[in-house]
Each structure stands twice: as C-alpha cells, then as structure tokens.
Design a protein around this motif. Sequence first.
Motif, PDB file in Angstrom:
ATOM      1  N   GLY A  95      11.206  -0.232 -15.360  1.00  0.00           N
ATOM      2  CA  GLY A  95      10.386   0.961 -15.297  1.00  0.00           C
ATOM      3  C   GLY A  95      10.589   1.877 -16.484  1.00  0.00           C
ATOM      4  O   GLY A  95      11.673   1.929 -17.065  1.00  0.00           O
ATOM      5  N   HIS A  96       9.532   2.576 -16.830  1.00  0.00           N
ATOM      6  CA  HIS A  96       9.605   3.624 -17.845  1.00  0.00           C
ATOM      7  C   HIS A  96       8.928   4.863 -17.297  1.00  0.00           C
ATOM      8  O   HIS A  96       7.864   4.786 -16.669  1.00  0.00           O
ATOM      9  N   SER A  97       9.562   6.022 -17.481  1.00  0.00           N
ATOM     10  CA  SER A  97       8.984   7.311 -17.157  1.00  0.00           C
ATOM     11  C   SER A  97       8.557   7.389 -15.686  1.00  0.00           C
ATOM     12  O   SER A  97       9.372   7.204 -14.787  1.00  0.00           O
ATOM     13  N   LEU A  98       7.288   7.627 -15.416  1.00  0.00           N
ATOM     14  CA  LEU A  98       6.817   7.734 -14.036  1.00  0.00           C
ATOM     15  C   LEU A  98       6.950   6.400 -13.286  1.00  0.00           C
ATOM     16  O   LEU A  98       7.119   6.382 -12.064  1.00  0.00           O
ATOM     17  N   GLY A  99       6.935   5.306 -14.016  1.00  0.00           N
ATOM     18  CA  GLY A  99       7.147   3.997 -13.397  1.00  0.00           C
ATOM     19  C   GLY A  99       8.508   3.900 -12.720  1.00  0.00           C
ATOM     20  O   GLY A  99       8.651   3.229 -11.697  1.00  0.00           O
ATOM     21  N   CYS A 100       9.509   4.582 -13.275  1.00  0.00           N
ATOM     22  CA  CYS A 100      10.839   4.612 -12.649  1.00  0.00           C
ATOM     23  C   CYS A 100      10.752   5.244 -11.264  1.00  0.00           C
ATOM     24  O   CYS A 100      11.370   4.766 -10.310  1.00  0.00           O
ATOM     25  N   LEU A 101       9.985   6.325 -11.163  1.00  0.00           N
ATOM     26  CA  LEU A 101       9.873   7.005  -9.875  1.00  0.00           C
ATOM     27  C   LEU A 101       9.098   6.160  -8.875  1.00  0.00           C
ATOM     28  O   LEU A 101       9.405   6.180  -7.675  1.00  0.00           O
ATOM     29  N   ALA A 102       8.116   5.406  -9.338  1.00  0.00           N
ATOM     30  CA  ALA A 102       7.418   4.492  -8.435  1.00  0.00           C
ATOM     31  C   ALA A 102       8.406   3.489  -7.849  1.00  0.00           C
ATOM     32  O   ALA A 102       8.382   3.196  -6.651  1.00  0.00           O
ATOM     33  N   ILE A 103       9.309   2.986  -8.685  1.00  0.00           N
ATOM     34  CA  ILE A 103      10.326   2.034  -8.224  1.00  0.00           C
ATOM     35  C   ILE A 103      11.246   2.680  -7.191  1.00  0.00           C
ATOM     36  O   ILE A 103      11.522   2.101  -6.140  1.00  0.00           O
ATOM     37  N   VAL A 104      11.710   3.877  -7.475  1.00  0.00           N
ATOM     38  CA  VAL A 104      12.642   4.550  -6.568  1.00  0.00           C
ATOM     39  C   VAL A 104      11.966   4.888  -5.235  1.00  0.00           C
ATOM     40  O   VAL A 104      12.552   4.690  -4.163  1.00  0.00           O
ATOM     41  N   HIS A 105      10.733   5.370  -5.284  1.00  0.00           N
ATOM     42  CA  HIS A 105      10.004   5.639  -4.039  1.00  0.00           C
ATOM     43  C   HIS A 105       9.769   4.335  -3.271  1.00  0.00           C
ATOM     44  O   HIS A 105       9.897   4.307  -2.042  1.00  0.00           O
ATOM     45  N   TRP A 106       9.430   3.256  -3.982  1.00  0.00           N
ATOM     46  CA  TRP A 106       9.229   1.965  -3.333  1.00  0.00           C
ATOM     47  C   TRP A 106      10.498   1.544  -2.587  1.00  0.00           C
ATOM     48  O   TRP A 106      10.429   1.093  -1.434  1.00  0.00           O
ATOM     49  N   ALA A 107      11.646   1.702  -3.225  1.00  0.00           N
ATOM     50  CA  ALA A 107      12.914   1.268  -2.627  1.00  0.00           C
ATOM     51  C   ALA A 107      13.208   1.992  -1.316  1.00  0.00           C
ATOM     52  O   ALA A 107      13.872   1.433  -0.440  1.00  0.00           O
TER      53      ALA A 107
END
Length: 174
Positions: free
Chosen positions: A64-76
């Motif tokens: 993930g990069h930038s907002l993509g990191c937050l998508a990953i964390v919310h997904w988890a």
Amino acid sequence: MASILIVPGYQNSGPGHWQSLWEASLGDAARVEMPNWDFPRKVDWVEALDEAIAACTEPPILVGHSLGCLAIVHWAGSHDREIRGALLAAPADVERPDGLELLRPFGPIPRYRLPFETILAASSDDPFLAPARARALAADWGARFVDLGPCGHLNQASGHGPWPRGEALLAEFR
C-alpha cells in the motif's frame, strides 16, 4: 493470479510511480482497481481490496501507498483472509487538520494490531504524515517501523520513480 497486490492511494499511481514500475516488472504483481480513484469511498475501497484478495490463489503480499495503506488497515479490521504480509509506504494521515476533506471519511484511523506481518516505511519529511505519527501508527499496528530519512511522500512529486529500498523491504516477505 497475483501473489503481490499493489494498493495505490488517492488518484492512483501514475506510470512512473514506483508502484506502477513494480507492477510492470514483477511477474506476480497486480494492481487493485478501486471503484473511483478521484472520489474514494472507504467501503468501496475495502470491498474492492477484499475481492482482489479473494481472487488470489495463495495468501498475497499487500503493498500500500498513502490512502491505500488505510484501505488495507480498514480491511484487516473487517475481514478474515490470510495475508502473507503488508508493506505500508507513507500512509496518509487523514486526521490531520490540514488534510483533504475528501479523504476524512477514511478516519478515524484504526489503532489495532494487524493480524499479519507488516512493515511501515515512512519519510522524515512527508507532508502528509508527521514522523511521530508514523511511529505511533506502526506501534499500534504491530508493524516494524522503517525510517527512510527525508524523501517526501514517496511519490513522483518527491522524486520517486524506482524505489530500490522499497524493493529490498518487499523481498523480506518473499
């Protein structure tokens, strides 16, 4: 299917961005296509990520990069699929007072331990994530923190096309 899923941030990663270069050069990488790169909705991004993970034939590495990191964390926090690991590069701090209003719905930023091995790589002069905040998020997420020194937001605007240090971090999961 891919064993590495590239998860870009707001407005996607252009052709010269390190994520795009990795996608083109790594034979086992694929980009997660989000429903709308310019007007991101957390629920849509999380579900697009889940669909991409479900399509993998083996547990993937998430990049993930930038907002993509937050998508990953919310997904988890809302899904239970096996992940080999995650490289979170320059997460966006959507809770910053000077942040983009459009990205605020990705807050509050989850503060739980991620259930897979994680590396959070951050710059000491990222305009979208203060160094102390990066360290705090890494601690909350149970991620190994990597201080990249002064290198901006790890995007093309900060001079990053190829990112060899990131490739070395990715190799730790392989």
